[in-house]
Design an enzyme around this catalytic site. Structure first.
Site, PDB file in Angstrom:
ATOM      1  N   CYS A  98      -3.607   7.463   5.634  1.00  0.00           N
ATOM      2  CA  CYS A  98      -3.472   7.091   4.230  1.00  0.00           C
ATOM      3  C   CYS A  98      -4.741   7.395   3.446  1.00  0.00           C
ATOM      4  O   CYS A  98      -4.708   7.453   2.213  1.00  0.00           O
ATOM      5  CB  CYS A  98      -3.126   5.616   4.107  1.00  0.00           C
ATOM      6  SG  CYS A  98      -4.198   4.517   5.036  1.00  0.00           S
ATOM      7  N   GLU A 152       0.884  -1.172   0.000  1.00  0.00           N
ATOM      8  CA  GLU A 152       0.000   0.000   0.000  1.00  0.00           C
ATOM      9  C   GLU A 152       0.919   1.219   0.000  1.00  0.00           C
ATOM     10  O   GLU A 152       1.660   1.444   0.956  1.00  0.00           O
ATOM     11  CB  GLU A 152      -0.895   0.004   1.238  1.00  0.00           C
ATOM     12  CG  GLU A 152      -1.832   1.192   1.313  1.00  0.00           C
ATOM     13  CD  GLU A 152      -2.349   1.441   2.713  1.00  0.00           C
ATOM     14  OE1 GLU A 152      -2.411   2.625   3.111  1.00  0.00           O
ATOM     15  OE2 GLU A 152      -2.682   0.474   3.413  1.00  0.00           O
TER      16      GLU A 152
END
Length: 502
Positions: A282, A245
């Protein structure tokens, strides 16, 4: 050459707190991986590994005060935020224990023999088996939930894979504490402690991804760092799955009908979401398409007011702080960009949240591509559009994202918002999760959750959050025409373990 020391640093002052460990040498990484590989068979017992995950959660809860104190000292995230993060972490561990007990993740499929079929079919029994040692690279912004005891570790252990964790340099003391708790939990559950091994150091992380006994890797962090590891994983003589990620802009689109209906509410909501945790989530909404005109002005005024009330905040480390200050300055210097609230340095160790605004046609024309890159920290870019076509043109230039958000008219007016359906369709290819009339910060740990997305949000199509994260560490395997006594109990006739099977 002497091993380099690993220091715990206070982000509030930038000063070292204590030496925690030393960076692992190549030989020490080799020993760590071999130790984990040697005990992989112990995790074959699903009952033991479910007990291990629950025991780990219990030990973390029992050590709550020490864990939160250590994490706050190294991250400056505060006890309230970290208390919630620890609860999420232990909930993840227990949720994966439930997944192991239930057994559906094994995806058992049995086809009985049929000689009359064309072509004739043999007895075939398919399930999923663990890959082997998993390398886990921890995140800076979640010292618990995406770190040593976090989702990558929990899901890998649930799959039956031992883990070697590369500690993040921002929270080495927290990593050591949590690793010791997980290793204690393994022993209490009757497993070898080396089902979890911890290493420190940049070079150790490079050695880890190259090690021939590492079978897969999970990463949460920057595009630059993740891409380097992804490339290394694929350059091996035997490439391995790399589930990274990396970065996400998390675009937000506001329809004219939504802004006309609740401009102030949307502005205040965005201010809260993009400044949460000093903008270090995020899923922070970092780019917004908002209409020109009076209603768009009301939205921007509400956003400006909300962000202006935010106090300066400490970021996770001084390197990130410096990168944020430089990044917002570079963006603010672009032609046509102005700052309703100026982001940047808030003091010697803090940053101030801010908003950058620009006409959408600057981006639609191919200008200012920098505004479509993630800037980690408390800032968002508002692009003001004058036509529906400008929205589509800007969206066509966006990279992949973890999330995308669409605000439309709600209540009785929802059916009349003609932009809703086509915009939802345009956002779907851009993200792993689309929210309507909400905010993306806050990722629920749930079976239906998907935390991933098109590159660079992720390097694979998998999720790193939720029950299906376990699938990353498994591979399908079929027994054909195999006598019953040689089959694992999960696949034998009569379903002796009572597992879900097709």
């Amino acid at each position: 050459m002497a091993a380099e020391p690993v220091w715990s640093v206070d982000p509030r002052t930038g000063k070292p707190r204590e030496q925690v460990a030393v960076e692992a040498t190549a030989d020490e990484v080799d020993l760590a991986v071999r130790a984990a590989h040697a005990v992989r068979g112990s995790l074959a017992d699903r009952t033991a590994r479910a007990a291990f995950l629950r025991t780990a959660a219990d030990l973390l809860d029992e050590a709550r005060e020490h864990v939160i104190e250590a994490a706050d000292a190294e991250s400056a995230l505060g006890p309230v935020r970290l208390t919630g993060e620890l609860a999420r972490t232990t909930a993840q561990l227990r949720a994966f224990a439930d997944v192991v007990d239930e057994g559906a993740f094994l995806d058992i499929r049995i086809d009985l023999p049929d000689p009359a079929a064309t072509p004739p079919r043999s007895d075939m029994r398919r399930w999923k088996i663990p890959l082997g040692v998993v390398a886990v690279y921890t995140a800076s912004n979640f010292p618990l939930a995406f770190s040593v005891p976090g989702g990558d570790t929990a899901s890998a252990l649930a799959a039956g894979c031992p883990v070697v964790v590369k500690a993040h340099p921002d929270h080495p003391a927290t990593s050591e504490l949590c690793a010791s708790l997980l290793r204690r939990a393994a022993v209490k559950a009757g497993l070898p402690e080396d089902v979890v091994v911890l290493v420190h150091g940049f070079d150790a992380g490079v050695e880890l991804i190259r090690h021939p006994l590492v079978a897969a890797a999970g990463f949460t962090g920057s595009v630059r760092g993740g891409r380097a590891l992804f490339d290394a994983a694929n350059a091996r003589p035997v490439p391995i799955p790399f589930h990274g990620e990396l970065g996400s802009l998390n675009p937000v689109v506001l329809t004219p009908a939504a802004v006309a209906q609740r401009a102030e509410e949307i502005g205040a909501g965005l201010a809260g979401s993009m400044t949460l945790g000093a903008g270090q989530f995020c899923t922070k909404p970092g780019f917004v398409l908002a209409p020109e005109g009076e209603d768009g002005d009301r939205f921007l005024a509400a956003l400006t007011a909300g962000v202006s009330e935010t106090e300066p905040a400490v970021m996770l480390d001084h390197r990130m702080r410096d990168a944020f200050v430089a990044g917002v300055a570079e963006r603010a210097a672009l032609d046509g960009v102005h700052s309703p609230v100026t982001p940047g340095a808030g003091g010697a160790h803090t940053v101030s949240a801010g908003v950058l605004a620009v006409a959408a046609d600057r981006i639609a024309s191919g200008d200012h591509h920098l505004l479509l890159e993630e800037c980690f920290g408390p800032v968002t870019v508002v692009a003001r559009y004058g036509s529906r076509a400008e929205i589509s043109e800007v969206l066509s230039r966006l990279p992949g994202n973890l999330t995308a958000t669409l605000h439309i008219a709600d209540g009785d007016a929802a059916d009349a918002d003609e932009d809703a359906a086509p915009l939802l369709a345009e956002l779907t290819p851009l993200a792993g999760r689309v929210l309507v009339n909400g905010w993306p910060t806050g990722v629920a740990v749930a079976p239906a959750q998907h935390h991933g997305g098109p590159y660079p949000a992720a390097t694979s199509t998998s999720t790193s959050v939720g029950a299906t994260a376990i699938e990353r560490w498994l591979r399908p395997f079929t027994y054909q025409s195999t006598p019953q006594h040689l089959l694992p109990p999960e696949l034998r006739d009569g379903n002796p373990l009572g597992l879900p099977r097709r």
